[in-house]
Design an enzyme around this catalytic site. Sequence first.
Site, PDB file in Angstrom:
ATOM      1  N   CYS A 239       0.826  -0.960  -0.188  1.00  0.00           N
ATOM      2  CA  CYS A 239      -0.144   0.032  -0.023  1.00  0.00           C
ATOM      3  C   CYS A 239       0.876   1.319  -0.182  1.00  0.00           C
ATOM      4  CB  CYS A 239      -0.907   0.077   1.158  1.00  0.00           C
ATOM      5  SG  CYS A 239      -0.310   0.123   2.780  1.00  0.00           S
ATOM      6  N   HIS A 286      -2.676   1.492   6.638  1.00  0.00           N
ATOM      7  CA  HIS A 286      -3.002   1.427   5.330  1.00  0.00           C
ATOM      8  C   HIS A 286      -3.275   2.417   4.698  1.00  0.00           C
ATOM      9  CE1 HIS A 286      -4.157  -1.417   1.842  1.00  0.00           C
ATOM     10  NE2 HIS A 286      -5.255  -0.211   1.574  1.00  0.00           N
ATOM     11  N   HIS A 298      -5.716   1.555  -4.474  1.00  0.00           N
ATOM     12  CA  HIS A 298      -4.812   1.093  -3.412  1.00  0.00           C
ATOM     13  C   HIS A 298      -4.491  -0.379  -3.687  1.00  0.00           C
ATOM     14  CE1 HIS A 298      -7.750  -1.346  -0.837  1.00  0.00           C
ATOM     15  NE2 HIS A 298      -8.252  -1.271  -2.060  1.00  0.00           N
TER      16      HIS A 298
END
Length: 323
Positions: A239, A286, A298
Site C-alpha cells: 500500500c 493502510h 490502493h
Amino acid sequence: MSPLLHTLRALTVTAFALVLIAPATVARAEPSPAELTRRIDNASTELENVVEAHNELREKIKKNQAAVRRLQQRIGPLEQQAEQSRADVTELATTAYKTGNLGAVDALLHGGDSASVLDRLGTLDHLTRQRQATIAGYTADQQRLLDEKTRLDVTLTQQAARSRELTSAKRRIERDLAKLYELRRQAYGRATERATNRPDSAKDAPSISGQAGVAVRYAYGALGKPYAWGQDGPNGYDCSGLTSAAWRAAGKSLPHNTRMQWGVVAHISRSELRPGDLVFYRSLGHVAIYVGGGQVIHAPTFGRNVEKRAVDLMAPYGYGRVR
C-alpha cells in the site's frame, strides 16, 4: 530488543496464533468458505501491519545510511583541520622552547622612550592572544573530531542492529505468508488473484493538471498489478509502496511507510479532498491515493491486485496532502 522488533514479534504472534490456527472441534470439520474468508481477512490485516513495521525499519536504515555518509564526509576535513592545528601548536611549543617567551619585565627593562615600551607591551599582548587562540583552536578541533567519530560509531552500531532486525522480520513474514497463501488456496483454489493490468490503463485517469495529475495517472497505470509486500513497483506494490511510487513519478519523495507518510503530509479534512491526496486507514496501517469521484486506488493486501474502490472501503483514519 528494540521496540520495533517487539512490535514485529507481537504482531506476528497475534496474527498467526489467533487467526491461522484452525479452531479445535470434536469432529474437526473443514472450515466453511465463509470462515476461511474471515480468517484470511484477519490474517491479512495483521500481516500487513507487520509489513508496514518492516517498511518503517527499512526507512530508518536508509536514514542511517545517509547519516553515515554525511558523517564520513565531515570527518575527512575535520581530520585535516585537527592535524593542522596540532602542527601549529607543536610549532608554537618548539619556538617558545628555543627562543623563550617575551615577558612584560623584559619589555620594560630594555629602556627607550615611552612609545617604544608601549609598542613592545602591545606586541606581547598580541602574541599572547595569538598563542591562546592557537591552543584553543587545537582543542576545539580535536573535540569536534572526537564528537563526529562518536556519532559515527553510534550510527554504525544502530545500523548493524537494525539490519539484523530486518533480516529476522523478513524471515518471519515469508514464513507466515506461506501459511496465509495456503489458506487462500483452500478458499479460492489459488494463492493469488490473476493479474489484470492493462498497459493502457493510465488512459482511463481523469484529466488533472500538475503533479497531482501525474501521481493519479501513475496509480491508474498500476491497476491490476499484484500486491507485493515491501515493493514500490513497477511490477508490484504494497500500500505505501504504491503511494510513494505514484508521487515519486510526480517528483515528490515519500517514505515507504504509511505512518511515516502521515508524518510528512499536510493533514486536511474530508471536505478538502482532491485527486492526488492520500487517504489513511486502520490507525495508519493502510494508505490509498484519492483519484476523485469518491474513489481511491490502493494495493489492498496479500494475494490481491491493485484496485479502485470507494473511499469508504473501510473507515478512514485521516486525509493528507503531499507537500
